[in-house]
Design an enzyme around this catalytic site. Structure first.
Site, PDB file in Angstrom:
ATOM      1  N   GLY A   1       0.816  -0.918   0.110  1.00 33.90           N
ATOM      2  CA  GLY A   1      -0.127  -0.190   0.420  1.00 33.90           C
ATOM      3  C   GLY A   1       0.579   1.274   0.189  1.00 33.90           C
ATOM      4  O   GLY A   1       1.976   1.505   0.435  1.00 33.90           O
ATOM      5  N   ASN A   2       0.252   2.229   0.484  1.00 31.78           N
ATOM      6  CA  ASN A   2       0.848   3.598   0.448  1.00 31.78           C
ATOM      7  C   ASN A   2       0.688   4.590   1.009  1.00 31.78           C
ATOM      8  O   ASN A   2      -0.675   3.892   1.303  1.00 31.78           O
ATOM      9  CB  ASN A   2       0.872   4.563  -1.166  1.00 31.78           C
ATOM     10  CG  ASN A   2      -0.010   5.183  -1.783  1.00 31.78           C
ATOM     11  OD1 ASN A   2      -1.323   5.333  -1.299  1.00 31.78           O
ATOM     12  ND2 ASN A   2      -0.193   3.533  -3.066  1.00 31.78           N
TER      13      ASN A   2
END
Ligand code: CTP
Length: 419
Positions: A209-210
Site C-alpha cells: 500500500g501507500n
C-alpha cells in the site's frame, strides 16, 4: 475553515469528541467552546487534545486579545452539539453569561445546533417556542433523532450522529458560500474523481500500500460539488473520517474500491459520461504476480514477491478521451537534496519532473505536489504547481487542501472556457 464547536452539558458531549476529530481530520481549524456543565461530561484536556487549540469557558481569559469577540468574528461556522434545552433557551433569549453565549452574539457565521435532551423536554412548549424563535432567526437545526435515550426509554431527543452533523453543517456552509460568492461555475458538469491509495494483496491478510490519506481527492470532489458539479468519487483506501464530509453531500456519489484493477474498472465506467476526470488516487504501479490463497507463514522461509506492472489508469483514460473532455492528473514528487528554505531550487526540480511526467501522461493538466519532508501525504496543507500538457506552468497554489482544490478547479474552468 475556522469552526467554533460549542459543547453544552449533555451526555452526548462524548460523541462530540468524534465530531471535532472529523473536522480537524478534514483540515479545519477548530476551536471548542464548552459550557461549565459540558466539562462535567468531557474535560478540557480532551477538547484541547482533539482540537489542538486551547480551550476555555470564561470570557475573562485572553482578555488582551479580546478572545470573547475574536472567536465569534473569526468563525466561518458555529456548531453547537449537543445543544441542551437550557442552552437553546439562552440562545433564544440572547443570554451571554459565558464564552459560548458571547461568541454566539458576536458571530455572523451560519449556526448549526444539534439538540439532545429527553423527549418530554424536547416536546415542552417552552423548548418548541425557543426552537421556532431560533429557526426564524436563521439558526440551522439538525435533529434530534428518534431512538433510545439514556434513561432507558425512547423517543425524539437523541443527538444526531456526529458524522451526519458534520455533513449537514458543511452542506449548509457550502450552500451559503455558493450563494454569497456566486460560485456555481461548475453547474451542469459531471465530474469523476479518484482518491486514496490502492492496496495490492499479497496474501489474505497482507498488502502493498501507500501513505495517501485521500484528503486532497476528497477536497477536489467537494469543491466541485459545492461549485455545482455532479461528482462520482471513486475512493480507494483513505484515512478514518476523511470520506465523511463527502458522504453527506447531495451531489457526490461515492464508490469504494481497493486494488488498482478495481479503480481502473470504476474510473473507466465513470469516464465516458464525465466532462472532467481528475485522477488524484495514488495507484500502485505494481502488484504481486500471484497472490497466495493462504497466509504466508514464517516457517515457510522468507517469501519472494514477484511483482508485475499495473495498468496506468490515467494513460488509459487519456487514450479514450472524448472531445470536450478535460483530464487532470496528479504527480506526487519527492525533491532530494534541496534545503528547507530553498523554494526556488525546489520549484525548479518539481517543474522539471512535472514537465517530463506531463509529456509522458498526456493529461490536459498535471498537478504537481511535493510529498516528502512534511509535505503532501497525511498533511492538512498542500502546495502545488499546475502544468498544462506542454509542461507550461498555468498556476500555483498553496494552503489548505480545499484552497488547493479550488485553485485546480479555477485552472480547469479557465481551460474549458478557452478550449
Ligand atoms: N496513475 C495511474 N495509474 C498508475 C499510476 C499512476 O492512473 N498505475 C496516475 C495517478 O493517479 C496520477 C498520475 O498517474 O494522476 C501520476 O502518478 P505518479 O505516481 O506520480 O506517476 P507514475 O506514473 O507512477 O510515475 P513515477 O512513479 O515514476 O513517478
Amino acid at each position: 475553515m475556522f469552526v467554533v464547536v460549542g459543547v453544552t452539558g449533555g451526555i452526548a458531549a462524548y460523541k462530540t469528541v468524534h465530531l471535532v476529530r472529523a473536522l480537524v481530520t478534514n483540515g479545519h481549524e477548530v476551536h471548542v467552546v464548552p459550557t461549565e456543565n459540558a466539562l462535567r461530561f468531557v474535560g478540557t484536556a480532551t477538547w484541547e487534545a482533539v482540537s489542538r487549540n486551547p480551550v476555555t469557558t470564561s470570557v475573562h481569559d485572553g482578555v488582551a486579545e479580546v478572545r470573547h469577540v475574536a472567536l465569534g468574528t473569526s468563525a466561518d461556522l458555529v456548531i453547537i452539539a449537543p445543544a441542551t434545552a437550557n442552552t437553546l433557551a439562552k440562545m433564544a433569549a440572547g443570554i451571554a453569561d459565558d464564552l459560548l453565549g458571547v461568541t454566539l452574539l458576536a458571530t455572523t457565521a451560519p449556526v448549526v445546533v444539534a439538540p439532545a435532551m429527553h423527549t418530554a423536554m424536547w416536546q415542552h412548549a417552552a423548548t418548541q417556542a425557543n426552537m421556532a424563535t431560533l429557526a426564524a432567526r436563521g439558526v440551522h437545526i439538525v435533529g434530534p433523532a428518534d431512538g433510545a435515550l439514556t434513561g432507558g426509554d425512547s423517543g425524539p431527543g437523541r443527538m444526531v450522529e456526529p458524522d451526519e452533523i458534520v455533513a449537514a453543517a458543511l452542506r449548509i456552509v457550502g450552500a451559503s458560500t455558493e450563494a454569497s460568492t456566486g460560485r456555481a461555475d461548475l453547474t451542469g458538469l459531471t465530474v469523476a474523481v479518484s482518491t486514496g491509495g490502492t492496496r495490492e494483496p499479497i496474501d489474505p491478510v497482507r498488502y502493498l500500500g501507500n501513505r495517501s490519506s485521500g484528503r486532497q481527492g476528497v477536497a477536489i470532489a467537494l469543491a466541485a460539488a459545492d461549485r455545482g458539479a455532479d461528482v462520482v468519487l471513486v475512493a480507494a483506501h483513505v484515512n478514518d473520517g476523511v470520506l465523511e464530509s463527502a458522504a453527506g453531500h447531495p451531489r457526490v456519489t461515492i464508490e469504494r474500491v481497493s486494488t488498482a484493477a478495481e479503480l481502473q474498472t470504476a474510473m473507466t465506467d465513470a469516464s465516458p459520461t464525465a466532462d472532467v476526470v481528475v485522477m488524484v488516487a495514488a495507484v500502485a504501479d505494481y502488484r504481486v504476480a500471484s497472490v497466495s490463497p493462504a497466509k504466508l507463514r514464517k516457517e515457510d522461509g522468507v517469501p519472494r514477491l514477484d511483482l508485475v506492472e499495473n495498468p496506468d489508469v490515467l494513460a488509459g483514460l487519456v487514450a479514450a478521451r472524448r472531445p470536450g473532455q478535460t483530464i487532470v492528473g496528479f504527480a506526487a514528487e519527492t525533491v532530494e537534496g534541496a534545503g528547507a528554505g530553498d523554494t526556488e531550487a525546489i520549484d525548479a526540480e518539481l517543474l522539471e519532473r512535472g514537465r517530463r511526467k506531463a509529456a509522458r501522461k498526456g493529461a490536459d493538466l498535471l498537478v504537481v505536489n511535493r510529498v516528502d519532508g512534511g509535505h503532501g501525504f497525511e498533511r492538512p496543507e498542500n502546495r502545488v504547481l499546475v502544468l498544462d500538457a506542454t509542461g507550461a506552468l498555468v498556476s500555483e497554489a498553496s494552503g489548505t487542501k480545499r484552497s488547493v482544490a479550488d485553485a485546480v478547479w479555477d485552472a480547469v474552468a479557465a481551460r474549458r472556457s478557452t478550449a
